[in-house]
Design a protein around this motif. Structure first.
Motif, PDB file in Angstrom:
ATOM      1  N   ILE A   1      10.982   4.212  -0.639  1.00 50.11           N
ATOM      2  CA  ILE A   1      10.887   3.472   0.618  1.00 50.11           C
ATOM      3  C   ILE A   1      11.928   2.362   0.667  1.00 50.11           C
ATOM      4  N   SER A   2      12.110   1.664  -0.450  1.00 48.13           N
ATOM      5  CA  SER A   2      13.105   0.596  -0.510  1.00 48.13           C
ATOM      6  C   SER A   2      14.509   1.129  -0.241  1.00 48.13           C
ATOM      7  N   GLU A   3      14.811   2.287  -0.809  1.00 53.53           N
ATOM      8  CA  GLU A   3      16.141   2.881  -0.604  1.00 53.53           C
ATOM      9  C   GLU A   3      16.346   3.291   0.848  1.00 53.53           C
ATOM     10  N   LEU A   4      15.307   3.840   1.462  1.00 51.43           N
ATOM     11  CA  LEU A   4      15.428   4.292   2.843  1.00 51.43           C
ATOM     12  C   LEU A   4      15.486   3.129   3.837  1.00 51.43           C
ATOM     13  N   SER A   5      14.737   2.071   3.560  1.00 52.66           N
ATOM     14  CA  SER A   5      14.650   0.965   4.516  1.00 52.66           C
ATOM     15  C   SER A   5      15.687  -0.114   4.276  1.00 52.66           C
ATOM     16  N   GLY A   6      16.094  -0.275   3.021  1.00 49.77           N
ATOM     17  CA  GLY A   6      17.013  -1.357   2.686  1.00 49.77           C
ATOM     18  C   GLY A   6      16.338  -2.706   2.628  1.00 49.77           C
ATOM     19  N   ASN A   7      15.004  -2.715   2.710  1.00 50.00           N
ATOM     20  CA  ASN A   7      14.243  -3.964   2.700  1.00 50.00           C
ATOM     21  C   ASN A   7      13.132  -3.926   1.656  1.00 50.00           C
ATOM     22  N   GLU A   8      12.612  -5.112   1.357  1.00 49.24           N
ATOM     23  CA  GLU A   8      11.485  -5.231   0.428  1.00 49.24           C
ATOM     24  C   GLU A   8      10.312  -5.944   1.103  1.00 49.24           C
ATOM     25  N   ASN A   9      10.233  -5.846   2.418  1.00 46.86           N
ATOM     26  CA  ASN A   9       9.242  -6.587   3.200  1.00 46.86           C
ATOM     27  C   ASN A   9       7.937  -5.824   3.378  1.00 46.86           C
ATOM     28  N   PHE A  10       7.614  -4.956   2.445  1.00 43.17           N
ATOM     29  CA  PHE A  10       6.407  -4.135   2.584  1.00 43.17           C
ATOM     30  C   PHE A  10       5.587  -4.174   1.297  1.00 43.17           C
ATOM     31  N   SER A  11       4.312  -3.876   1.465  1.00 47.60           N
ATOM     32  CA  SER A  11       3.400  -3.729   0.329  1.00 47.60           C
ATOM     33  C   SER A  11       2.679  -2.408   0.475  1.00 47.60           C
ATOM     34  N   LEU A  12       2.378  -1.771  -0.664  1.00 47.09           N
ATOM     35  CA  LEU A  12       1.631  -0.512  -0.660  1.00 47.09           C
ATOM     36  C   LEU A  12       0.224  -0.762  -1.168  1.00 47.09           C
ATOM     37  N   ILE A  13      -0.735  -0.196  -0.461  1.00 47.12           N
ATOM     38  CA  ILE A  13      -2.148  -0.355  -0.788  1.00 47.12           C
ATOM     39  C   ILE A  13      -2.757   1.029  -0.985  1.00 47.12           C
ATOM     40  N   GLU A  14      -3.469   1.208  -2.073  1.00 50.90           N
ATOM     41  CA  GLU A  14      -4.079   2.509  -2.367  1.00 50.90           C
ATOM     42  C   GLU A  14      -5.168   2.829  -1.348  1.00 50.90           C
ATOM     43  N   ALA A  15      -5.102   4.031  -0.781  1.00 46.52           N
ATOM     44  CA  ALA A  15      -6.111   4.443   0.209  1.00 46.52           C
ATOM     45  C   ALA A  15      -6.319   5.945   0.138  1.00 46.52           C
ATOM     46  N   ASP A  16      -6.218   6.528  -1.085  1.00 45.30           N
ATOM     47  CA  ASP A  16      -6.343   7.994  -1.152  1.00 45.30           C
ATOM     48  C   ASP A  16      -7.797   8.452  -1.215  1.00 45.30           C
ATOM     49  N   PHE A  17      -8.721   7.552  -1.554  1.00 44.27           N
ATOM     50  CA  PHE A  17     -10.152   7.874  -1.566  1.00 44.27           C
ATOM     51  C   PHE A  17     -10.426   9.199  -2.289  1.00 44.27           C
ATOM     52  N   GLY A  18      -9.885   9.324  -3.487  1.00 47.60           N
ATOM     53  CA  GLY A  18     -10.165  10.514  -4.289  1.00 47.60           C
ATOM     54  C   GLY A  18      -9.029  11.493  -4.398  1.00 47.60           C
ATOM     55  N   GLY A  19      -7.943  11.279  -3.643  1.00 49.65           N
ATOM     56  CA  GLY A  19      -6.794  12.170  -3.762  1.00 49.65           C
ATOM     57  C   GLY A  19      -6.307  12.677  -2.420  1.00 49.65           C
ATOM     58  N   TYR A  20      -5.041  13.075  -2.390  1.00 51.78           N
ATOM     59  CA  TYR A  20      -4.440  13.573  -1.154  1.00 51.78           C
ATOM     60  C   TYR A  20      -5.153  14.846  -0.693  1.00 51.78           C
ATOM     61  N   GLY A  21      -5.540  14.857   0.552  1.00 46.55           N
ATOM     62  CA  GLY A  21      -6.229  16.018   1.107  1.00 46.55           C
ATOM     63  C   GLY A  21      -7.704  16.071   0.780  1.00 46.55           C
ATOM     64  N   LYS A  22      -8.178  15.165  -0.076  1.00 52.06           N
ATOM     65  CA  LYS A  22      -9.604  15.121  -0.410  1.00 52.06           C
ATOM     66  C   LYS A  22     -10.337  14.318   0.656  1.00 52.06           C
ATOM     67  N   ILE A  23     -11.510  14.784   1.018  1.00 53.87           N
ATOM     68  CA  ILE A  23     -12.296  14.112   2.053  1.00 53.87           C
ATOM     69  C   ILE A  23     -13.692  13.873   1.495  1.00 53.87           C
ATOM     70  N   ASN A  24     -14.048  12.616   1.281  1.00 49.15           N
ATOM     71  CA  ASN A  24     -15.400  12.353   0.785  1.00 49.15           C
ATOM     72  C   ASN A  24     -16.343  12.047   1.945  1.00 49.15           C
ATOM     73  N   ASP A  25     -17.612  11.980   1.638  1.00 45.48           N
ATOM     74  CA  ASP A  25     -18.613  11.817   2.697  1.00 45.48           C
ATOM     75  C   ASP A  25     -18.472  10.484   3.420  1.00 45.48           C
ATOM     76  N   GLU A  26     -18.000   9.460   2.715  1.00 45.64           N
ATOM     77  CA  GLU A  26     -17.810   8.160   3.353  1.00 45.64           C
ATOM     78  C   GLU A  26     -16.657   8.218   4.356  1.00 45.64           C
ATOM     79  N   ASN A  27     -15.607   8.999   4.044  1.00 44.19           N
ATOM     80  CA  ASN A  27     -14.516   9.201   5.015  1.00 44.19           C
ATOM     81  C   ASN A  27     -15.056   9.805   6.307  1.00 44.19           C
ATOM     82  N   ILE A  28     -15.886  10.837   6.155  1.00 44.99           N
ATOM     83  CA  ILE A  28     -16.434  11.519   7.329  1.00 44.99           C
ATOM     84  C   ILE A  28     -17.313  10.563   8.137  1.00 44.99           C
ATOM     85  N   ARG A  29     -18.151   9.820   7.427  1.00 42.83           N
ATOM     86  CA  ARG A  29     -19.029   8.882   8.113  1.00 42.83           C
ATOM     87  C   ARG A  29     -18.219   7.861   8.899  1.00 42.83           C
TER      88      ARG A  29
END
Length: 305
Positions: free
Chosen positions: A205-233
């Motif tokens: 992302i840094s290479e593509l944007s040329g900036n460092e004005n971002f933060s990444l926050i984990e939000a995979d909730f068990g993994g990419y493409g995984k859907i848990n019951d709390e996601n559905i709710r």
């Protein structure tokens, strides 16, 4: 591709909290080429067509339920251009007609080539083979992320987005957050909600944007493409409460995490938070088929997709 004729609405989500939350409805750009996919393809396809290629062909990559594959197939149909999808997973070759995304892409005229996961991971070699086989084609990376895609994302920002302290988006391949990071205001903070486990994303992302004005926050909730019951709710509650459909892979997980952060006091008082709805609603049908097989609660799809 032409610029959208509609003004993309920014809708406030009423919270009765010390911060204000808004969502920009990029999913409304086009019913089939929606959200960030529209803007990632915008300059890629227009620059390609300016070269007047003989026998034009768009080639791209994706998994079984890829929003990008779906969008590229619809774009090809709209423009009368042939499309070829390089699909991850040889096992899908015998059962792709049971897959809603691939079935839709095929109905738009897209041809498929199914490759092993090992071959799919080696994109440099695979892309080189395709360039030699189809020299006049446009080859777009997995998820549509490249420099032209990043430049297209600038159109998700406008004078209407300058008043927000935080700009939030889901992160898959990194192109959307890179574009937001590149074109955000100097006083704006960019938050990316990672739905994939990819340690290389920050550097990419840094290479593509040329900036460092971002933060990444984990939000995979068990993994990419995984859907848990709390996601559905959460997705079903959000839709019933605010009348906005979220998808289970990207925007649903982003918004769920944003709500958690608000409750935890992550955002300073009086913050104005803008979340981008990047589409992906076509994936709900496939997700629900999987959930039904598992005898689980399904996502209530108020868009009828």
């Amino acid at each position: 591709m032409n610029f959208p004729t509609i003004k993309i609405p920014i809708t406030e989500i009423p919270l009765n909290k010390s911060v204000r939350l808004f969502i920009k409805r990029e999913d409304l750009i086009d019913p089939e080429i929606s959200g960030n996919k529209f803007w990632k393809l915008f300059y890629n396809i227009n620059h390609y067509l300016e070269r007047n290629p003989k026998n034009p062909l768009i080639i791209t990559f994706g998994g079984a339920f890829s929003n990008h594959i779906s969008a590229v197939s619809a774009l090809g149909k709209n423009l009368g251009i042939k499309t070829l999808g390089i699909i991850r997973g040889e096992e899908l070759q015998q059962k792709w007609e049971q897959n809603p995304t691939l079935k839709f892409a095929s109905s738009n005229g897209m041809d498929f080539r199914f490759v092993s996961r090992e071959e799919y991971r080696n994109k440099v070699s695979l892309t080189k083979k395709l360039e030699n086989e189809f020299p006049s084609s446009l080859i777009i990376p997995d998820g549509g992320t490249n420099n032209l895609a990043v430049d297209g994302i600038q159109h998700m920002l406008s004078s209407d987005t300058k008043s927000f302290n935080y700009l939030c988006t889901a992160v898959g391949t990194g192109g959307t957050i890179a574009g937001i990071s590149k074109f955000a205001g100097d006083d704006q903070k960019v938050l990316g909600f990672k739905v994939v486990d990819d340690n290389s994303l920050k550097t990419k992302i840094s290479e593509l944007s040329g900036n460092e004005n971002f933060s990444l926050i984990e939000a995979d909730f068990g993994g990419y493409g995984k859907i848990n019951d709390e996601n559905i709710r959460f997705i079903n509650w959000f839709s019933a409460e605010f009348g906005i459909q979220l998808d289970p892979i990207y925007t649903g997980k982003m918004m769920q995490k944003v709500f958690e952060l608000i409750d935890e006091g992550f955002f300073p008082e009086n913050s104005r938070i803008l979340c981008f709805h990047t589409g992906g609603l076509q994936g709900i049908e496939g997700a629900n088929e999987m959930l039904k097989k598992q005898n689980r609660t399904v996502i209530i799809n108020r868009n009828g997709l």
